[in-house]
Design a protein around this motif. Structure first.
Motif, PDB file in Angstrom:
ATOM      1  N   VAL A  19       9.843   0.906 -10.379  1.00  0.00           N
ATOM      2  CA  VAL A  19      10.458  -0.033  -9.443  1.00  0.00           C
ATOM      3  C   VAL A  19      11.288   0.724  -8.403  1.00  0.00           C
ATOM      4  O   VAL A  19      11.221   0.445  -7.199  1.00  0.00           O
ATOM      5  CB  VAL A  19      11.325  -1.062 -10.188  1.00  0.00           C
ATOM      6  N   ALA A  20      12.067   1.696  -8.860  1.00  0.00           N
ATOM      7  CA  ALA A  20      12.888   2.490  -7.935  1.00  0.00           C
ATOM      8  C   ALA A  20      12.010   3.276  -6.970  1.00  0.00           C
ATOM      9  O   ALA A  20      12.309   3.362  -5.759  1.00  0.00           O
ATOM     10  CB  ALA A  20      13.786   3.435  -8.728  1.00  0.00           C
ATOM     11  N   ILE A  21      10.920   3.844  -7.473  1.00  0.00           N
ATOM     12  CA  ILE A  21      10.009   4.608  -6.619  1.00  0.00           C
ATOM     13  C   ILE A  21       9.384   3.701  -5.570  1.00  0.00           C
ATOM     14  O   ILE A  21       9.273   4.048  -4.386  1.00  0.00           O
ATOM     15  CB  ILE A  21       8.933   5.299  -7.475  1.00  0.00           C
ATOM     16  N   VAL A  60       0.843  -1.209   0.000  1.00  0.00           N
ATOM     17  CA  VAL A  60       0.000   0.000   0.000  1.00  0.00           C
ATOM     18  C   VAL A  60       0.874   1.254   0.000  1.00  0.00           C
ATOM     19  O   VAL A  60       0.548   2.252  -0.663  1.00  0.00           O
ATOM     20  CB  VAL A  60      -0.955  -0.014   1.206  1.00  0.00           C
ATOM     21  N   ALA A  61       1.994   1.215   0.713  1.00  0.00           N
ATOM     22  CA  ALA A  61       2.911   2.357   0.672  1.00  0.00           C
ATOM     23  C   ALA A  61       3.429   2.582  -0.744  1.00  0.00           C
ATOM     24  O   ALA A  61       3.529   3.720  -1.222  1.00  0.00           O
ATOM     25  CB  ALA A  61       4.079   2.127   1.631  1.00  0.00           C
ATOM     26  N   GLY A  62       3.784   1.489  -1.435  1.00  0.00           N
ATOM     27  CA  GLY A  62       4.222   1.622  -2.823  1.00  0.00           C
ATOM     28  C   GLY A  62       3.135   2.157  -3.729  1.00  0.00           C
ATOM     29  O   GLY A  62       3.390   2.986  -4.614  1.00  0.00           O
ATOM     30  N   LEU A  63       1.916   1.715  -3.522  1.00  0.00           N
ATOM     31  CA  LEU A  63       0.789   2.195  -4.333  1.00  0.00           C
ATOM     32  C   LEU A  63       0.546   3.683  -4.117  1.00  0.00           C
ATOM     33  O   LEU A  63       0.311   4.438  -5.069  1.00  0.00           O
ATOM     34  CB  LEU A  63      -0.463   1.398  -3.981  1.00  0.00           C
ATOM     35  N   ALA A  64       0.595   4.117  -2.849  1.00  0.00           N
ATOM     36  CA  ALA A  64       0.383   5.537  -2.560  1.00  0.00           C
ATOM     37  C   ALA A  64       1.506   6.389  -3.147  1.00  0.00           C
ATOM     38  O   ALA A  64       1.261   7.491  -3.667  1.00  0.00           O
ATOM     39  CB  ALA A  64       0.295   5.753  -1.051  1.00  0.00           C
ATOM     40  N   THR A  65       2.729   5.878  -3.100  1.00  0.00           N
ATOM     41  CA  THR A  65       3.876   6.669  -3.548  1.00  0.00           C
ATOM     42  C   THR A  65       3.934   6.783  -5.054  1.00  0.00           C
ATOM     43  O   THR A  65       4.318   7.832  -5.601  1.00  0.00           O
ATOM     44  CB  THR A  65       5.174   6.047  -3.005  1.00  0.00           C
TER      45      THR A  65
END
Length: 546
Positions: A294-296, A275-280
């Motif tokens: 991927v880096a983000i 979820v953190a990756g999705l939000a970011t």
């Protein structure tokens, strides 16, 4: 105006449905991590947004966000109040809309409505156990108009001042996550902390429910990020791919950090990282390539994991870490766009620092972050304080651990034997009584009752436990749950790497009815299973005659 494009229209409508599905997904995600007696309240706080914000959006929210600019770049005029006089489809260039895109205006209204619905619902994870339902409903209605709609105008309308300034936000890093995160800061100042926080923590009632909710969120995020170009084309595919890759990378990084810092890689950590990756990636999804996504995502897993400590530094009782996951994630992604932006992916975007574009985009992104956070924080505090003064936003402390009964008069779960008993007047299928069988002990015969406490693990096989005690001479065996006070509290792992010392340890209470001559054999069998003689009692008993 050209005829609507059927493929683009269908894609936008599907994406609207996916984003709508995220709201019950968020309810499940949060609902699984709160106390057993607060589950229904959490589910309702999320689901009510579908009713309240949908209406405020149609009446006034949409025209403030996407009506013709009133001249200042701060909000739209009220010509579209109640959607009574719709014009041609809007053309906000940050959504890659140009003269070739033709979808019905109502498709755009519906798609944007779902963003307006889920944004304030994010706040409920931070305020778990403290929101008064009536106050929350009023807060939702006012916030969706006064805070959300103007910010959407700033960034997603071509006349918005941040849009003209050059700040970019593909699908809501600022409009959704940063604005909701700033709102969390303000609301927490008004509703305060839970009783005894941070010295006590609430274990989740259902991690499986949380995982199901996370899966729904991940699925719905394909529409959240994939539909913002308003076309079913290669850019939509790029946005969806970026969304998935960032979530995957963030999940793996979060799990690796959990393993290093806490010794375990947990399933709650996995979905938290995702979820953190999705939000970011949300503000960048339509502006970067797959490698950058991927880096983000990896940076999201790293930064958001360490941001879990933020609430302790700020002394804010963010119950389910909305600040670390959504607020930090949304701001981080917005700034990372200034580094990874790629016009080769989207000509309407801009090259970031790493693509030779210099620091201009990064500066514009920073201005956007500061402006949105400051605006949302100040206005939200005023709204929350006003609601608290008017009808109350915070529940009384006595109700914090029993919101379901206090607010709904019901419980989420009815799993215990007592709560499963039928009440007078309840419907019944069986009218004849079930034969009880012959009594195990003849009336008048003196027997012994042996009570012992066992560790759950050695007695995990109920058939072995029963058979061993019956062989030892037991007449009947009763097993129930118990908790014992411990001199050394046991450390128990909570979600996202938190630990809590538990002064009461789980045990099994075994009550055995046995003849006087079989007491020794039963005690020996209980010893073999790990019972301590200091916690074992033998009492005389006599069966009551009927």
């Amino acid at each position: 105006m050209s005829a609507p494009n059927a493929g683009d229209t269908a894609w936008v409508l599907v994406c609207a449905g996916l984003v709508l599905f995220m709201t019950p997904g968020l309810a499940a995600f949060y609902g699984g991590m709160v106390r057993t007696r607060n589950v229904l309240a959490m589910l309702q706080q999320n689901m009510i947004a579908l009713g309240v914000v949908s209406l405020t959006w149609v009446l006034v929210g949409y025209t403030i966000a996407f009506g013709d600019d009133a001249g200042s770049g701060l909000f739209g005029n009220l010509e579209l109040f109640g959607l009574t006089d719709l014009k041609v489809p809007p053309a906000p260039n940050l959504h890659v809309v140009d003269g070739r895109i033709t979808i019905p205006t109502l498709a755009f209204v519906l798609f944007q409505m779902m963003f307006a619905v889920i944004t304030p619902a994010l706040v409920t994870g931070a305020t778990a156990g403290r929101l008064k339902f009536g106050g929350w409903v009023l807060f939702l209605a006012v916030w969706s108009i006064v805070v959300y709609a103007p910010i959407a105008h700033w960034l997603w309308h071509p006349g918005g001042w941040l849009a003209k300034f050059g700040t970019q936000d593909w699908a809501g890093g600022l409009v959704v996550h940063a604005s909701a995160g700033a709102a969390v800061l303000a609301v927490l100042l008004v509703v305060g902390r839970r009783r005894d926080w941070p010295h006590t923590a609430a274990p989740p009632n259902s991690i499986p429910l949380t995982i199901v909710g996370a899966g729904i969120l991940w699925f719905g995020w394909f529409g959240f990020n994939g539909g913002d170009g308003l076309q079913a084309n290669g850019l939509a595919a790029q946005a969806v791919l970026n969304t998935h890759l960032a979530a995957a990378a963030a999940m793996l990084v979060w799990l690796a950090l959990e393993r290093v810092t806490d010794g375990h890689s947990t399933v709650v950590g996995a979905v938290s990282g995702a979820v953190a990756g999705l939000a970011t990636v949300t503000p960048t999804a339509g502006y970067v390539n797959a490698a950058s996504a991927v880096a983000i995502g990896a940076l999201a897993g790293l930064v958001c994991h360490f941001a879990l400590k933020l609430k302790y530094l700020l002394r804010l009782d963010d119950a389910l870490d909305v600040l670390a996951v959504h607020f930090v994630g949304g701001m981080l992604g917005t700034l990372l766009l200034g580094l990874f932006g790629n016009r080769g992916v989207n000509p309407l975007g801009a090259d970031g620092l790493f693509l030779g574009g210099g620091g201009g985009l990064l500066w514009r992104q920073l201005v956007g972050v500061v402006s949105v956070v400051a605006f949302s924080f100040v206005l939200t505090w005023l709204i929350a304080a006003g609601v608290q003064a008017l009808i109350g936003l915070r529940v009384p402390p006595a109700d914090q651990e029993r919101l379901d009964q206090a607010q709904q008069g019901a419980d989420a779960y009815h799993l215990g034997g007592v709560t499963s008993l039928t009440a007078p007047g309840a419907p019944r299928r069986r009218t004849a009584a079930t034969p009880a069988g012959e009594p195990a002990v003849p009336p008048g015969r003196r027997v012994r009752v042996v009570t012992a406490l066992l560790e759950p693990d050695p007695a995990a096989n109920s058939a072995d436990l029963r058979d061993a005690l019956l062989r030892a001479g037991a007449i009947s065996v009763i097993v129930s749950d118990a908790a014992v006070a411990t001199t050394t509290p046991q450390a128990s792992l909570l979600p996202r790497g938190y630990w809590q010392d538990q002064p009461l340890a789980a045990r099994l209470r075994v009550t055995v009815l046995v003849g006087a001559d079989g007491v020794g054999a039963v005690l020996d069998e209980l010893d073999r299973m790990g019972a301590r003689r200091a916690d074992t009692f033998v009492q005389e008993a006599e069966r009551v005659q009927s």
